[in-house]
Design a protein around this motif. Structure first.
Motif, mmCIF file in Angstrom:
data_model
loop_
_atom_site.group_PDB
_atom_site.id
_atom_site.type_symbol
_atom_site.label_atom_id
_atom_site.label_comp_id
_atom_site.label_asym_id
_atom_site.label_seq_id
_atom_site.Cartn_x
_atom_site.Cartn_y
_atom_site.Cartn_z
ATOM 1 N N LEU A 46 0.129 -15.479 17.016
ATOM 2 C CA LEU A 46 -0.148 -16.509 18.015
ATOM 3 C C LEU A 46 0.499 -17.839 17.660
ATOM 4 O O LEU A 46 0.719 -18.681 18.534
ATOM 5 C CB LEU A 46 -1.666 -16.703 18.163
ATOM 6 C CG LEU A 46 -2.455 -15.487 18.659
ATOM 7 C CD1 LEU A 46 -3.937 -15.790 18.686
ATOM 8 C CD2 LEU A 46 -1.969 -15.043 20.026
ATOM 9 N N ILE A 47 0.809 -18.038 16.371
ATOM 10 C CA ILE A 47 1.496 -19.258 15.925
ATOM 11 C C ILE A 47 2.971 -18.985 15.657
ATOM 12 O O ILE A 47 3.847 -19.784 16.001
ATOM 13 C CB ILE A 47 0.833 -19.819 14.649
ATOM 14 C CG1 ILE A 47 -0.565 -20.350 14.969
ATOM 15 C CG2 ILE A 47 1.669 -20.923 14.031
ATOM 16 C CD1 ILE A 47 -0.589 -21.536 15.887
ATOM 17 N N ILE A 80 -0.433 -16.688 28.746
ATOM 18 C CA ILE A 80 -1.778 -16.393 29.252
ATOM 19 C C ILE A 80 -2.604 -15.704 28.177
ATOM 20 O O ILE A 80 -3.792 -15.998 27.991
ATOM 21 C CB ILE A 80 -1.687 -15.519 30.522
ATOM 22 C CG1 ILE A 80 -1.055 -16.327 31.658
ATOM 23 C CG2 ILE A 80 -3.069 -15.016 30.929
ATOM 24 C CD1 ILE A 80 -0.684 -15.498 32.871
ATOM 25 N N PHE A 81 -1.981 -14.792 27.433
ATOM 26 C CA PHE A 81 -2.675 -14.091 26.352
ATOM 27 C C PHE A 81 -3.138 -15.075 25.288
ATOM 28 O O PHE A 81 -4.272 -14.986 24.796
ATOM 29 C CB PHE A 81 -1.737 -13.044 25.734
ATOM 30 C CG PHE A 81 -2.368 -12.240 24.633
ATOM 31 C CD1 PHE A 81 -3.201 -11.176 24.919
ATOM 32 C CD2 PHE A 81 -2.130 -12.546 23.303
ATOM 33 C CE1 PHE A 81 -3.790 -10.432 23.908
ATOM 34 C CE2 PHE A 81 -2.704 -11.815 22.279
ATOM 35 C CZ PHE A 81 -3.536 -10.750 22.594
ATOM 36 N N VAL A 82 -2.287 -16.025 24.929
ATOM 37 C CA VAL A 82 -2.647 -17.041 23.927
ATOM 38 C C VAL A 82 -3.874 -17.827 24.394
ATOM 39 O O VAL A 82 -4.812 -18.065 23.621
ATOM 40 C CB VAL A 82 -1.457 -17.992 23.667
ATOM 41 C CG1 VAL A 82 -1.909 -19.230 22.889
ATOM 42 C CG2 VAL A 82 -0.372 -17.270 22.878
ATOM 43 N N GLY A 88 3.425 -9.397 19.763
ATOM 44 C CA GLY A 88 3.831 -9.695 18.386
ATOM 45 C C GLY A 88 2.658 -9.932 17.463
ATOM 46 O O GLY A 88 2.734 -10.738 16.536
ATOM 47 N N ILE A 89 1.533 -9.213 17.702
ATOM 48 C CA ILE A 89 0.331 -9.391 16.880
ATOM 49 C C ILE A 89 -0.050 -8.058 16.243
ATOM 50 O O ILE A 89 0.448 -7.000 16.629
ATOM 51 C CB ILE A 89 -0.857 -9.929 17.714
ATOM 52 C CG1 ILE A 89 -1.248 -8.928 18.809
ATOM 53 C CG2 ILE A 89 -0.510 -11.283 18.309
ATOM 54 C CD1 ILE A 89 -2.508 -9.291 19.572
#
Length: 266
Positions: free
Chosen positions: A31-32, A117-119, A159-160
């Motif tokens: 997320l970062i 939106i996911f973030v 990407g998580i």
């Protein structure tokens, strides 16, 4: 060469920050890492059509080492449920590998909006944590297979490592929180490995990428991020017992909201 050194210095700082946050707040680094790489990677010649794919793929590959470190610790404490792990793995492998192909089918702008939106959804969940009531037990193997594919595809696209999705599901299946986190960390390795392989495969024949890429993975950034994140994660874990983590989670949630809105509008 100067720009690569510049990027690696910033990625060393990024890895330090992400590793510390992972240990402190128990969050995944994607997320970062992804938003940060969206800013850094154009400086080394990664063009707009491939930028988001490279950022996601590099983030996903960085999670391999992070998940392995966490999984090793949980394995030693007996916090891995191998029955659940075995049931989930087939769907996880397929979904993670397909994520790279699905990502390439998206137009980059749409995928960036989905990520934004996911973030923001993850930020809301961090502020108001989802409370899950345990069900009677595991659903049927066919249901687990489909759920594994869906979770792995979403994780690979974003990407998580998938813990934010897997842990609530495993708790709902009746696992204790410690076992859910430990089993999720093992599955995170699989998602990161096969997701990375999917992005390597889909990016292999893209000739407009600069030197230093392996498919869509930008190796110099990857090496710099993991070299510091593995060092600062234990420091974050120690700080978690002293610092006011509930307050820090809400501050971090606000940061994620700002990042999400900026990505959505850019």
């Amino acid at each position: 060469m100067d720009t690569i050194v510049w990027l690696m210095v910033w990625c060393l700082i990024l890895g330090s920050f992400v590793g510390f946050l992972a240990g402190l707040l128990g969050i995944g680094g994607g997320l970062i890492i992804v938003p940060a790489l969206l800013y850094l990677l154009p400086k080394v010649g990664i063009s707009e059509p491939h930028l988001l794919y490279v950022a996601i793929a590099t983030s996903l590959s960085a999670i391999i080492l992070t998940s392995a470190s966490s999984a090793k610790a949980h394995w030693g404490r007996g916090n891995v449920d191998f029955t659940v792990l075995k049931a989930l793995l087939p769907g996880i492998v397929i979904g993670a590998f397909l994520s790279g192909f699905i990502a390439k089918a998206f137009l980059g702008a749409y995928l960036q909006q989905v990520f934004a939106i996911f973030v923001m959804l993850m930020a809301i969940n961090m502020w108001f944590p989802l409370k899950v009531n345990a069900a009677a037990g595991l659903p049927s193997n066919s249901v687990i297979f489909v759920i594994g594919i869906i979770i792995a595809m979403i994780s690979g696209l974003m990407g998580i490592g998938g813990g934010v999705l897997l842990v609530p599901f495993l708790v709902w299946c009746g696992l204790a929180m410690a076992k859910a986190v430990g089993t999720s960390s093992m599955i995170g390795i699989v998602i990161a490995c096969f997701g990375s392989l999917g992005y390597i495969t889909t990016g292999w024949d893209v000739h407009s990428l600069p030197a230093g890429t392996l498919g869509y993975i930008y190796v110099p950034a990857l090496l710099a991020i993991v070299s510091t994140s593995v060092l600062t994660a234990p420091l974050g874990a120690k700080a978690a017992s002293i610092w006011p983590t509930p307050i820090l989670k809400r501050i971090f949630a606000l940061l994620l909201i700002v990042i999400g809105v900026k990505l959505l509008l850019s």
